[in-house]
Write a protein that holds these residues in place. Structure first.
Motif, PDB file in Angstrom:
ATOM      1  N   TYR A  23       0.706  -1.276  -0.052  1.00  0.00           N
ATOM      2  CA  TYR A  23      -0.050   0.011   0.053  1.00  0.00           C
ATOM      3  C   TYR A  23       0.894   1.188   0.010  1.00  0.00           C
ATOM      4  O   TYR A  23       0.440   2.055  -0.721  1.00  0.00           O
ATOM      5  CB  TYR A  23      -0.881   0.081   1.142  1.00  0.00           C
ATOM      6  CG  TYR A  23      -2.044  -1.080   1.249  1.00  0.00           C
ATOM      7  CD1 TYR A  23      -2.387  -1.736  -0.016  1.00  0.00           C
ATOM      8  CD2 TYR A  23      -2.606  -1.427   2.437  1.00  0.00           C
ATOM      9  CE1 TYR A  23      -3.419  -2.631  -0.066  1.00  0.00           C
ATOM     10  CE2 TYR A  23      -3.585  -2.379   2.686  1.00  0.00           C
ATOM     11  CZ  TYR A  23      -3.873  -2.860   0.979  1.00  0.00           C
ATOM     12  OH  TYR A  23      -4.999  -3.835   1.462  1.00  0.00           O
ATOM     13  N   SER A  24       1.889   1.047   0.754  1.00  0.00           N
ATOM     14  CA  SER A  24       2.786   2.336   0.936  1.00  0.00           C
ATOM     15  C   SER A  24       3.591   2.770  -0.357  1.00  0.00           C
ATOM     16  O   SER A  24       4.045   3.653  -0.610  1.00  0.00           O
ATOM     17  CB  SER A  24       3.640   2.525   2.203  1.00  0.00           C
ATOM     18  OG  SER A  24       4.480   1.210   2.093  1.00  0.00           O
TER      19      SER A  24
ATOM     20  N   ASP B 279       0.473   5.776  -8.326  1.00  0.00           N
ATOM     21  CA  ASP B 279      -0.429   6.145  -9.620  1.00  0.00           C
ATOM     22  C   ASP B 279       0.396   6.190 -10.664  1.00  0.00           C
ATOM     23  O   ASP B 279       1.770   6.411 -10.747  1.00  0.00           O
ATOM     24  CB  ASP B 279      -1.582   7.246  -9.374  1.00  0.00           C
ATOM     25  CG  ASP B 279      -1.138   8.585  -9.135  1.00  0.00           C
ATOM     26  OD1 ASP B 279       0.397   8.799  -9.377  1.00  0.00           O
ATOM     27  OD2 ASP B 279      -1.708   9.670  -9.292  1.00  0.00           O
ATOM     28  N   PRO B 280      -0.250   6.686 -11.938  1.00  0.00           N
ATOM     29  CA  PRO B 280       0.509   6.817 -13.197  1.00  0.00           C
ATOM     30  C   PRO B 280       1.499   7.907 -13.246  1.00  0.00           C
ATOM     31  O   PRO B 280       2.655   8.097 -14.165  1.00  0.00           O
ATOM     32  CB  PRO B 280      -0.420   6.969 -14.215  1.00  0.00           C
ATOM     33  CG  PRO B 280      -1.343   6.213 -13.831  1.00  0.00           C
ATOM     34  CD  PRO B 280      -1.610   6.236 -12.302  1.00  0.00           C
ATOM     35  N   LYS B 281       1.313   8.788 -12.208  1.00  0.00           N
ATOM     36  CA  LYS B 281       2.270  10.032 -12.129  1.00  0.00           C
ATOM     37  C   LYS B 281       3.253   9.849 -10.900  1.00  0.00           C
ATOM     38  O   LYS B 281       3.773  10.815 -10.878  1.00  0.00           O
ATOM     39  CB  LYS B 281       1.327  11.223 -11.790  1.00  0.00           C
ATOM     40  CG  LYS B 281       0.052  11.679 -12.871  1.00  0.00           C
ATOM     41  CD  LYS B 281      -0.689  12.909 -12.401  1.00  0.00           C
ATOM     42  CE  LYS B 281      -1.456  13.301 -13.513  1.00  0.00           C
ATOM     43  NZ  LYS B 281      -2.403  14.494 -13.148  1.00  0.00           N
ATOM     44  N   GLY B 282       3.167   8.798 -10.607  1.00  0.00           N
ATOM     45  CA  GLY B 282       4.419   8.275  -9.648  1.00  0.00           C
ATOM     46  C   GLY B 282       3.892   8.956  -8.041  1.00  0.00           C
ATOM     47  O   GLY B 282       4.838   8.774  -7.257  1.00  0.00           O
ATOM     48  N   ARG B 283       2.794   9.242  -7.736  1.00  0.00           N
ATOM     49  CA  ARG B 283       2.212   9.581  -6.451  1.00  0.00           C
ATOM     50  C   ARG B 283       1.995   8.391  -5.571  1.00  0.00           C
ATOM     51  O   ARG B 283       1.366   7.492  -6.137  1.00  0.00           O
ATOM     52  CB  ARG B 283       1.201  10.666  -6.556  1.00  0.00           C
ATOM     53  CG  ARG B 283       1.427  11.947  -7.328  1.00  0.00           C
ATOM     54  CD  ARG B 283       0.252  12.686  -7.613  1.00  0.00           C
ATOM     55  NE  ARG B 283      -0.879  11.986  -8.322  1.00  0.00           N
ATOM     56  CZ  ARG B 283      -1.964  12.697  -9.101  1.00  0.00           C
ATOM     57  NH1 ARG B 283      -2.052  13.798  -8.690  1.00  0.00           N
ATOM     58  NH2 ARG B 283      -2.715  11.869  -9.457  1.00  0.00           N
TER      59      ARG B 283
ATOM     60  N   ASN C 271      -3.411  10.811  -0.334  1.00  0.00           N
ATOM     61  CA  ASN C 271      -4.315  10.890   0.795  1.00  0.00           C
ATOM     62  C   ASN C 271      -4.821  12.414   0.881  1.00  0.00           C
ATOM     63  O   ASN C 271      -5.808  12.792   1.184  1.00  0.00           O
ATOM     64  CB  ASN C 271      -3.666  10.621   2.172  1.00  0.00           C
ATOM     65  CG  ASN C 271      -3.725   9.124   2.438  1.00  0.00           C
ATOM     66  OD1 ASN C 271      -4.829   8.396   2.032  1.00  0.00           O
ATOM     67  ND2 ASN C 271      -2.756   8.527   3.095  1.00  0.00           N
ATOM     68  N   GLU C 272      -3.806  13.300   0.410  1.00  0.00           N
ATOM     69  CA  GLU C 272      -4.023  14.721   0.426  1.00  0.00           C
ATOM     70  C   GLU C 272      -5.083  14.980  -0.222  1.00  0.00           C
ATOM     71  O   GLU C 272      -5.886  15.784  -0.204  1.00  0.00           O
ATOM     72  CB  GLU C 272      -2.496  15.558   0.310  1.00  0.00           C
ATOM     73  CG  GLU C 272      -2.872  16.884   0.546  1.00  0.00           C
ATOM     74  CD  GLU C 272      -1.280  17.531   0.440  1.00  0.00           C
ATOM     75  OE1 GLU C 272      -1.159  18.315  -0.838  1.00  0.00           O
ATOM     76  OE2 GLU C 272      -0.360  17.327   1.196  1.00  0.00           O
TER      77      GLU C 272
ATOM     78  N   ARG D 295     -12.396   9.711  -8.095  1.00  0.00           N
ATOM     79  CA  ARG D 295     -12.472   8.409  -8.652  1.00  0.00           C
ATOM     80  C   ARG D 295     -11.269   8.109  -9.489  1.00  0.00           C
ATOM     81  O   ARG D 295     -11.033   6.947  -9.281  1.00  0.00           O
ATOM     82  CB  ARG D 295     -13.847   8.623  -9.667  1.00  0.00           C
ATOM     83  CG  ARG D 295     -14.248   7.147 -10.110  1.00  0.00           C
ATOM     84  CD  ARG D 295     -15.491   7.202 -10.912  1.00  0.00           C
ATOM     85  NE  ARG D 295     -16.518   8.067 -10.275  1.00  0.00           N
ATOM     86  CZ  ARG D 295     -17.407   7.391  -9.521  1.00  0.00           C
ATOM     87  NH1 ARG D 295     -17.210   6.036  -9.160  1.00  0.00           N
ATOM     88  NH2 ARG D 295     -18.466   8.177  -8.832  1.00  0.00           N
ATOM     89  N   THR D 296     -10.824   8.970 -10.089  1.00  0.00           N
ATOM     90  CA  THR D 296      -9.555   8.674 -11.055  1.00  0.00           C
ATOM     91  C   THR D 296      -8.320   8.200 -10.097  1.00  0.00           C
ATOM     92  O   THR D 296      -7.494   7.386 -10.387  1.00  0.00           O
ATOM     93  CB  THR D 296      -9.338   9.831 -11.965  1.00  0.00           C
ATOM     94  OG1 THR D 296     -10.115  10.304 -12.782  1.00  0.00           O
ATOM     95  CG2 THR D 296      -7.936   9.694 -12.863  1.00  0.00           C
ATOM     96  N   VAL D 297      -8.166   9.162  -9.035  1.00  0.00           N
ATOM     97  CA  VAL D 297      -7.122   8.954  -8.321  1.00  0.00           C
ATOM     98  C   VAL D 297      -7.085   7.759  -7.336  1.00  0.00           C
ATOM     99  O   VAL D 297      -6.058   6.857  -7.500  1.00  0.00           O
ATOM    100  CB  VAL D 297      -7.199  10.040  -7.316  1.00  0.00           C
ATOM    101  CG1 VAL D 297      -6.126   9.717  -6.038  1.00  0.00           C
ATOM    102  CG2 VAL D 297      -6.477  11.147  -7.860  1.00  0.00           C
ATOM    103  N   TRP D 298      -8.569   7.471  -6.961  1.00  0.00           N
ATOM    104  CA  TRP D 298      -8.564   5.938  -6.336  1.00  0.00           C
ATOM    105  C   TRP D 298      -8.294   5.061  -6.928  1.00  0.00           C
ATOM    106  O   TRP D 298      -7.825   3.822  -6.712  1.00  0.00           O
ATOM    107  CB  TRP D 298      -9.899   6.003  -5.706  1.00  0.00           C
ATOM    108  CG  TRP D 298     -10.120   4.819  -4.865  1.00  0.00           C
ATOM    109  CD1 TRP D 298     -11.132   3.992  -5.221  1.00  0.00           C
ATOM    110  CD2 TRP D 298      -9.453   4.265  -3.602  1.00  0.00           C
ATOM    111  NE1 TRP D 298     -11.147   2.694  -4.683  1.00  0.00           N
ATOM    112  CE2 TRP D 298     -10.263   2.868  -3.673  1.00  0.00           C
ATOM    113  CE3 TRP D 298      -8.410   4.382  -2.978  1.00  0.00           C
ATOM    114  CZ2 TRP D 298      -9.579   2.024  -2.681  1.00  0.00           C
ATOM    115  CZ3 TRP D 298      -8.125   3.760  -1.961  1.00  0.00           C
ATOM    116  CH2 TRP D 298      -8.815   2.514  -1.480  1.00  0.00           C
ATOM    117  N   THR D 299      -9.152   4.997  -8.341  1.00  0.00           N
ATOM    118  CA  THR D 299      -8.999   3.981  -9.332  1.00  0.00           C
ATOM    119  C   THR D 299      -7.545   3.526  -9.496  1.00  0.00           C
ATOM    120  O   THR D 299      -7.145   2.424  -9.710  1.00  0.00           O
ATOM    121  CB  THR D 299      -9.982   4.095 -10.659  1.00  0.00           C
ATOM    122  OG1 THR D 299     -11.399   4.221  -9.799  1.00  0.00           O
ATOM    123  CG2 THR D 299     -10.097   2.776 -11.326  1.00  0.00           C
ATOM    124  N   GLN D 300      -6.822   4.654 -10.163  1.00  0.00           N
ATOM    125  CA  GLN D 300      -5.399   4.256 -10.506  1.00  0.00           C
ATOM    126  C   GLN D 300      -4.517   3.593  -9.529  1.00  0.00           C
ATOM    127  O   GLN D 300      -3.839   2.794  -9.737  1.00  0.00           O
ATOM    128  CB  GLN D 300      -4.914   5.679 -11.036  1.00  0.00           C
ATOM    129  CG  GLN D 300      -5.629   6.113 -12.298  1.00  0.00           C
ATOM    130  CD  GLN D 300      -5.005   7.024 -12.875  1.00  0.00           C
ATOM    131  OE1 GLN D 300      -4.485   8.248 -12.128  1.00  0.00           O
ATOM    132  NE2 GLN D 300      -5.355   7.709 -14.127  1.00  0.00           N
TER     133      GLN D 300
END
Length: 95
Positions: free
Chosen positions: A26-27, A31-35, A42-43, A55-60
């Motif tokens: 998890y840590s 995501d595709p942007k490396g975050r 979380n922020e 939705r996009t952030v969570w799904t990715q």
């Protein structure tokens, strides 16, 4: 022994290993942007009110972390249910 904790020390140890492994996945999943989840995603999830962005952030992130945790999560459920039964519960959901 805590409620839901397996009585067998080997099972208890393996359950702790699984929890550590899932936490690491998890840590470190991105995501595709490396975050990463914390603090980056979380922020965003705490501050954004944009449904599409959320939705996009969570799904990715889920698409990155989910496949890596699938098998280990299934073992987690199996061992957690053993622990629940060892302490008098039907399954982990009853703990």
């Amino acid at each position: 022994m805590n409620a839901g904790s397996p009585s067998d020390s080997g099972v208890r140890r393996r359950l702790q290993e699984i929890i550590s492994e899932m936490s690491a996945i998890y840590s470190t999943s991105t995501d595709p942007k490396g975050r990463v989840l914390d603090p980056d995603l979380n922020e965003i999830m705490e501050q954004s009110r944009n449904e599409h962005e959320l939705r996009t952030v969570w799904t990715q992130w889920r698409d990155a972390a989910g496949p890596r945790t699938r098998e280990v999560f299934q073992e987690y459920i199996k061992l957690s249910n053993i622990g629940a039964k060892d302490t008098g519960f039907k399954d982990k959901g009853d703990v």
